[in-house]
Design a protein around this motif. Structure first.
Motif, PDB file in Angstrom:
ATOM      1  N   PRO A  33      46.711  44.512  40.365  1.00 10.41           N
ATOM      2  CA  PRO A  33      46.153  43.195  40.013  1.00 10.41           C
ATOM      3  C   PRO A  33      45.972  42.254  41.188  1.00 10.41           C
ATOM      4  O   PRO A  33      45.007  41.481  41.219  1.00 10.41           O
ATOM      5  N   SER A  34      46.854  42.319  42.160  1.00 10.81           N
ATOM      6  CA  SER A  34      46.717  41.427  43.322  1.00 10.81           C
ATOM      7  C   SER A  34      45.466  41.742  44.139  1.00 10.81           C
ATOM      8  O   SER A  34      44.958  40.868  44.852  1.00 10.81           O
ATOM      9  N   ASP A  35      44.962  42.958  44.032  1.00  5.24           N
ATOM     10  CA  ASP A  35      43.720  43.327  44.717  1.00  5.24           C
ATOM     11  C   ASP A  35      42.497  42.835  43.947  1.00  5.24           C
ATOM     12  O   ASP A  35      41.476  42.465  44.540  1.00  5.24           O
ATOM     13  N   LEU A  36      42.583  42.850  42.622  1.00  8.40           N
ATOM     14  CA  LEU A  36      41.421  42.519  41.799  1.00  8.40           C
ATOM     15  C   LEU A  36      41.242  41.025  41.587  1.00  8.40           C
ATOM     16  O   LEU A  36      40.101  40.532  41.573  1.00  8.40           O
ATOM     17  N   LEU A  39      38.732  39.029  43.588  1.00  9.61           N
ATOM     18  CA  LEU A  39      37.357  39.451  43.332  1.00  9.61           C
ATOM     19  C   LEU A  39      36.840  38.848  42.031  1.00  9.61           C
ATOM     20  O   LEU A  39      35.686  38.402  41.950  1.00  9.61           O
ATOM     21  N   LEU A  40      37.682  38.822  41.001  1.00  7.92           N
ATOM     22  CA  LEU A  40      37.294  38.192  39.746  1.00  7.92           C
ATOM     23  C   LEU A  40      37.021  36.706  39.956  1.00  7.92           C
ATOM     24  O   LEU A  40      36.018  36.163  39.461  1.00  7.92           O
ATOM     25  N   ASP A  41      37.909  36.046  40.686  1.00  6.25           N
ATOM     26  CA  ASP A  41      37.756  34.609  40.910  1.00  6.25           C
ATOM     27  C   ASP A  41      36.443  34.295  41.622  1.00  6.25           C
ATOM     28  O   ASP A  41      35.716  33.375  41.242  1.00  6.25           O
ATOM     29  N   SER A  42      36.139  35.080  42.644  1.00 12.77           N
ATOM     30  CA  SER A  42      34.923  34.814  43.415  1.00 12.77           C
ATOM     31  C   SER A  42      33.661  35.106  42.600  1.00 12.77           C
ATOM     32  O   SER A  42      32.599  34.543  42.858  1.00 12.77           O
ATOM     33  N   ALA A  43      33.787  35.993  41.608  1.00 16.73           N
ATOM     34  CA  ALA A  43      32.649  36.343  40.758  1.00 16.73           C
ATOM     35  C   ALA A  43      32.552  35.444  39.529  1.00 16.73           C
ATOM     36  O   ALA A  43      31.632  35.614  38.715  1.00 16.73           O
ATOM     37  N   TYR A 241      32.599  45.113  44.631  1.00 13.45           N
ATOM     38  CA  TYR A 241      32.558  44.199  43.487  1.00 13.45           C
ATOM     39  C   TYR A 241      31.535  43.084  43.678  1.00 13.45           C
ATOM     40  O   TYR A 241      30.691  42.855  42.794  1.00 13.45           O
ATOM     41  N   PRO A 242      31.558  42.356  44.813  1.00 13.82           N
ATOM     42  CA  PRO A 242      30.591  41.250  44.962  1.00 13.82           C
ATOM     43  C   PRO A 242      29.143  41.723  44.882  1.00 13.82           C
ATOM     44  O   PRO A 242      28.292  41.058  44.254  1.00 13.82           O
TER      45      PRO A 242
END
Length: 274
Positions: A33-36, A39-43, A241-242
């Motif tokens: 989760p610390s990796d994801l 990425l979720l926040d920026s998306a 992801y981005p």
């Protein structure tokens, strides 16, 4: 809430990811989760559904434990050996956790393409119905004729087709995929995830390569049965992801993107969600 309906977590030292080898260098490390979350926040995505990546109940319990400690993991699609006589009991036990929303057998890796039609699965499938779980179909184009029979056999069962059934984009394999998917979409209880397409398109994929497939999925399912998924971290084999979030937005610019990204469709596909 905007939701990524398909991503994975894993820890290599758990030892039950038989498919995950050093040859898959971009994937051969822990993804947690610390990796994801960044990425979720920026998306601009506030929640996600974690999907099984190992054929063990222990991995399902691992994912549920992550969901216990991270409220933005809003659901888990787990795994149970649906052939075992004890499958209904396992399903009842696992559904005591409120965040278990579905189950996914790893159909693409099973030698028998007709496996989903085995009569031995019926008690487990009926237990899934009884506990309001959704069946995630990890299928490829060759499985679609059998999926049609499966849908007739279990009429009304909620099914989510992962990765648009992995069309052979790199080989311009639009047909017979398109015709078969159109038949699958005639069942109102079937949903489709827009995920995993770049890994099916080959190393030199372009956005126009994906457009016919995405447009067809929207045409046959409608925006109220299509969901966004990243397939992170598997997407790292062909993108990141981005980039996928940006490409997705361009691919669906003529569609109601907020509906595809929103929790509403996901909640219809996975009624136990939230």
């Amino acid at each position: 809430m905007k939701i990524d309906t398909h991503q994975h977590f894993w820890k290599l030292d758990r030892g039950d990811y038989g498919w995950l080898t050093p040859d898959l260098a971009p994937l051969y490390r822990d993804f947690l989760p610390s990796d994801l979350k960044p990425l979720l926040d920026s998306a601009g995505i506030e929640g996600c559904i974690a999907v099984q990546a190992a054929d063990t109940e222990a991995e399902t319990e691992f994912l549920l434990s992550l969901a216990d400690t991270h409220d933005w993991i809003v659901g888990v699609v787990g795994w149970v050996d649906l052939e075992k006589e004890t499958a209904p009991e396992s399903i009842a036990r696992l559904t005591e956790h409120p965040k278990l929303v579905g189950l996914r057998p790893m159909i693409q890796d099973i030698p028998d393409d007709r496996w989903m039609l085995l009569d031995e699965l019926r008690p487990a499938i009926e237990a899934m119905r009884a506990h309001n779980l959704t069946f995630d179909a990890l299928v490829m184009p060759r499985h679609l004729p059998h999926l049609l029979t499966f849908l007739e056999k279990y009429d009304g069962l909620r099914v989510v087709v992962d990765h648009c059934a992995k069309p052979e984009i790199r080989d311009n394999g639009f047909e017979p995929w398109a015709s078969l998917m159109a038949q699958v979409a005639q069942s109102a209880s079937v949903f489709c995830k827009l995920s995993g397409l770049v890994t099916e398109a080959g190393a030199n994929w372009t956005t126009p390569d994906l457009q016919p497939y995405v447009s067809h999925v929207y045409e046959i399912f409608g925006s109220d049965r299509v969901m966004f998924g990243s397939d992170w971290p598997v997407i790292n084999l062909a993108s990141d992801y981005p980039q996928w979030r940006e490409v997705f937005s361009s691919l669906v610019q003529d569609q109601p993107i907020q509906e595809t990204l929103g929790a509403g469709v996901a909640a219809k596909a996975y009624p136990r969600l939230g």
